[in-house]
Design a protein around this motif. Structure first.
Motif, PDB file in Angstrom:
ATOM      1  N   LYS A   1       0.836  -1.201   0.000  1.00  0.00           N
ATOM      2  CA  LYS A   1       0.000   0.000   0.000  1.00  0.00           C
ATOM      3  C   LYS A   1       0.869   1.249   0.000  1.00  0.00           C
ATOM      4  N   GLU A   2       1.983   1.220   0.770  1.00  0.00           N
ATOM      5  CA  GLU A   2       2.888   2.370   0.824  1.00  0.00           C
ATOM      6  C   GLU A   2       3.454   2.665  -0.558  1.00  0.00           C
ATOM      7  N   ILE A   3       3.811   1.622  -1.284  1.00  0.00           N
ATOM      8  CA  ILE A   3       4.378   1.797  -2.619  1.00  0.00           C
ATOM      9  C   ILE A   3       3.365   2.453  -3.549  1.00  0.00           C
ATOM     10  N   LYS A   4       2.106   2.072  -3.436  1.00  0.00           N
ATOM     11  CA  LYS A   4       1.101   2.529  -4.391  1.00  0.00           C
ATOM     12  C   LYS A   4       0.666   3.978  -4.193  1.00  0.00           C
ATOM     13  N   VAL A   5       0.982   4.577  -3.020  1.00  0.00           N
ATOM     14  CA  VAL A   5       0.513   5.938  -2.810  1.00  0.00           C
ATOM     15  C   VAL A   5       1.332   6.962  -3.593  1.00  0.00           C
ATOM     16  N   TYR A   6       2.482   6.563  -4.160  1.00  0.00           N
ATOM     17  CA  TYR A   6       3.273   7.509  -4.951  1.00  0.00           C
ATOM     18  C   TYR A   6       2.975   7.283  -6.423  1.00  0.00           C
ATOM     19  N   PRO A   7       2.705   8.371  -7.165  1.00  0.00           N
ATOM     20  CA  PRO A   7       2.528   9.753  -6.689  1.00  0.00           C
ATOM     21  C   PRO A   7       1.061  10.045  -6.379  1.00  0.00           C
ATOM     22  N   ASP A   8       0.851  10.955  -5.447  1.00  0.00           N
ATOM     23  CA  ASP A   8      -0.526  11.343  -5.122  1.00  0.00           C
ATOM     24  C   ASP A   8      -0.751  12.832  -5.309  1.00  0.00           C
ATOM     25  N   ARG A   9       0.214  13.502  -5.953  1.00  0.00           N
ATOM     26  CA  ARG A   9       0.065  14.928  -6.280  1.00  0.00           C
ATOM     27  C   ARG A   9       1.001  15.263  -7.448  1.00  0.00           C
ATOM     28  N   PRO A  10       0.901  16.457  -8.020  1.00  0.00           N
ATOM     29  CA  PRO A  10       1.733  16.803  -9.185  1.00  0.00           C
ATOM     30  C   PRO A  10       3.229  16.731  -8.902  1.00  0.00           C
ATOM     31  N   ILE A  11       3.983  16.443  -9.951  1.00  0.00           N
ATOM     32  CA  ILE A  11       5.438  16.333  -9.886  1.00  0.00           C
ATOM     33  C   ILE A  11       6.034  17.467 -10.720  1.00  0.00           C
ATOM     34  N   THR A  12       7.085  18.089 -10.219  1.00  0.00           N
ATOM     35  CA  THR A  12       7.773  19.145 -10.951  1.00  0.00           C
ATOM     36  C   THR A  12       9.039  18.577 -11.586  1.00  0.00           C
ATOM     37  N   LEU A  13       9.137  18.719 -12.896  1.00  0.00           N
ATOM     38  CA  LEU A  13      10.320  18.285 -13.642  1.00  0.00           C
ATOM     39  C   LEU A  13      11.151  19.527 -13.970  1.00  0.00           C
ATOM     40  N   ILE A  14      12.274  19.673 -13.293  1.00  0.00           N
ATOM     41  CA  ILE A  14      13.135  20.838 -13.467  1.00  0.00           C
ATOM     42  C   ILE A  14      14.012  20.672 -14.703  1.00  0.00           C
ATOM     43  N   VAL A  15      14.103  21.747 -15.489  1.00  0.00           N
ATOM     44  CA  VAL A  15      14.979  21.807 -16.664  1.00  0.00           C
ATOM     45  C   VAL A  15      15.943  22.960 -16.462  1.00  0.00           C
ATOM     46  N   GLY A  16      17.230  22.708 -16.632  1.00  0.00           N
ATOM     47  CA  GLY A  16      18.226  23.739 -16.370  1.00  0.00           C
ATOM     48  C   GLY A  16      18.705  24.487 -17.587  1.00  0.00           C
ATOM     49  N   PHE A  17      17.972  24.369 -18.701  1.00  0.00           N
ATOM     50  CA  PHE A  17      18.395  24.996 -19.953  1.00  0.00           C
ATOM     51  C   PHE A  17      17.242  25.785 -20.574  1.00  0.00           C
ATOM     52  N   PRO A  18      17.557  26.765 -21.434  1.00  0.00           N
ATOM     53  CA  PRO A  18      16.516  27.639 -21.983  1.00  0.00           C
ATOM     54  C   PRO A  18      15.500  26.892 -22.844  1.00  0.00           C
ATOM     55  N   PRO A  19      14.308  27.466 -22.994  1.00  0.00           N
ATOM     56  CA  PRO A  19      13.285  26.878 -23.864  1.00  0.00           C
ATOM     57  C   PRO A  19      13.782  26.751 -25.302  1.00  0.00           C
ATOM     58  N   GLY A  20      13.322  25.708 -25.981  1.00  0.00           N
ATOM     59  CA  GLY A  20      13.653  25.518 -27.394  1.00  0.00           C
ATOM     60  C   GLY A  20      14.858  24.646 -27.637  1.00  0.00           C
ATOM     61  N   GLY A  21      15.655  24.366 -26.603  1.00  0.00           N
ATOM     62  CA  GLY A  21      16.813  23.499 -26.756  1.00  0.00           C
ATOM     63  C   GLY A  21      16.425  22.038 -26.604  1.00  0.00           C
TER      64      GLY A  21
END
Length: 318
Positions: free
Chosen positions: A22-42
């Motif tokens: 049950k503990e394993i199945k609760v992830y994810p239970d909310r939005p996830i942020t995917l960080i990008v360290g480079f400018p848009p369009g690359g």
């Protein structure tokens, strides 16, 4: 310890298999942020947006792409390294970040110590392109022009100690030529200088260059691969042109803060591999220049790659 029982030495008693499941199945239970360290369009941003959409569908929670640009991706890496290790802030990194940090004697971040590998997402080839104002049509003609006019050709790059910069330095050494380096803050502004005839050439990832090549705004001279790549069948490879030292590829992988629970890492890794196994996704990404046939795509294999490349670049640069 079995796959479904947590050792009593960790929590003081044996957790029943059902409770742990049950503990394993609760992830994810909310939005996830995917960080990008480079400018848009690359190439990083393009891949991030495709993966975020696919991961949203596969995980059942929204994956939001957020840009944290600076220091060749290491600003974004630092943001994720400081985030809560719960799997809700993750990082899409190219190997360029490993190179950038290895180039500094005292880097702001120890990549291997701060970030936990989840899995590779793609491998990409790089290509040498020139502006349409450049007369040279082949690598041999470009080398001849550079030798006849040392320092006259301007080489744009996404920044100091980026892969584009390093490939340019390796090319100058291998070909015995001198180019004038003009660093930028990302691939997009570097391309602007090429298109504006303020720079003559650059080394960049195929996904970043593809739209410009298709629109005939730049010309590909050679791909940094052992053989020609399917999307640029008329462009020779550095391997066939005799420049084996310029046969390289870039990888992109997802990382989480160190300390992220193993079941969260496993869930994200399964998501990545399931997405990349989808025929439609593979076809779509291949059409953009991303190679996604990634056998043995485990956190451990990505960790080994990071350690290996960190050592390699440190030996090369110091």
């Amino acid at each position: 310890m079995s796959a479904l029982i947590v050792s009593s030495s960790v929590i003081g008693f044996a957790m029943p298999a059902m409770a742990y499941d049950k503990e394993i199945k609760v992830y994810p239970d909310r939005p996830i942020t995917l960080i990008v360290g480079f400018p848009p369009g690359g190439m990083v941003d393009i891949l991030a947006r495709h993966m975020a959409k696919a991961m949203t569908d596969e995980l059942g929670q929204r994956v939001i792409v957020e840009s944290r640009v600076g220091a060749t991706g290491s600003v974004g890496a630092s943001v994720v390294a400081r985030a809560a290790p719960d799997g809700y802030t993750i990082y899409l990194s190219p190997s360029a970040v490993v190179l950038f940090l290895a180039a500094h004697a005292e880097p702001a971040l120890d990549f291997s110590e701060a970030l936990a590998p989840v899995g590779k997402v793609a491998v990409v080839s790089s290509v040498m392109v020139v502006g349409n104002h450049v007369k040279a049509r082949t690598l041999a003609e470009l080398i001849q022009s550079a030798k006849e006019n040392p320092g006259a050709l301007n080489m744009a790059s996404p920044g100091v100690n980026t892969l584009g910069h390093m490939y340019g330095e390796m090319f100058q050494s291998a070909a015995g030529v001198k180019l004038q380096h003009i660093p930028h803050q990302g691939a997009a502004p570097a391309f602007s200088d090429i298109l504006g005839e303020r720079a003559d050439l650059m080394f960049t990832a195929v996904p970043s260059a593809l739209a410009h090549i298709k629109d005939d705004r730049v010309r590909p001279i050679a791909v940094l691969a052992p053989n020609r790549v399917p999307l640029l069948p008329d462009t020779p490879s550095m391997g066939e042109l005799g420049f084996s030292e310029l046969v390289n590829s870039d990888w992109l992988g997802i990382f989480a803060p160190v300390g992220t629970p193993s079941h969260v890492i496993s869930r994200l890794n399964r998501s990545i591999n399931k997405i990349l196994a989808d025929a439609q996704v593979r076809k779509q990404l291949a059409g953009l220049g991303y190679m996604v046939n990634l056998p043995d795509n485990t956190p451990e294999s990505l960790e080994d790659l990071v350690v290996q490349q960190s050592r390699q670049w440190k030996r090369t640069l110091h």
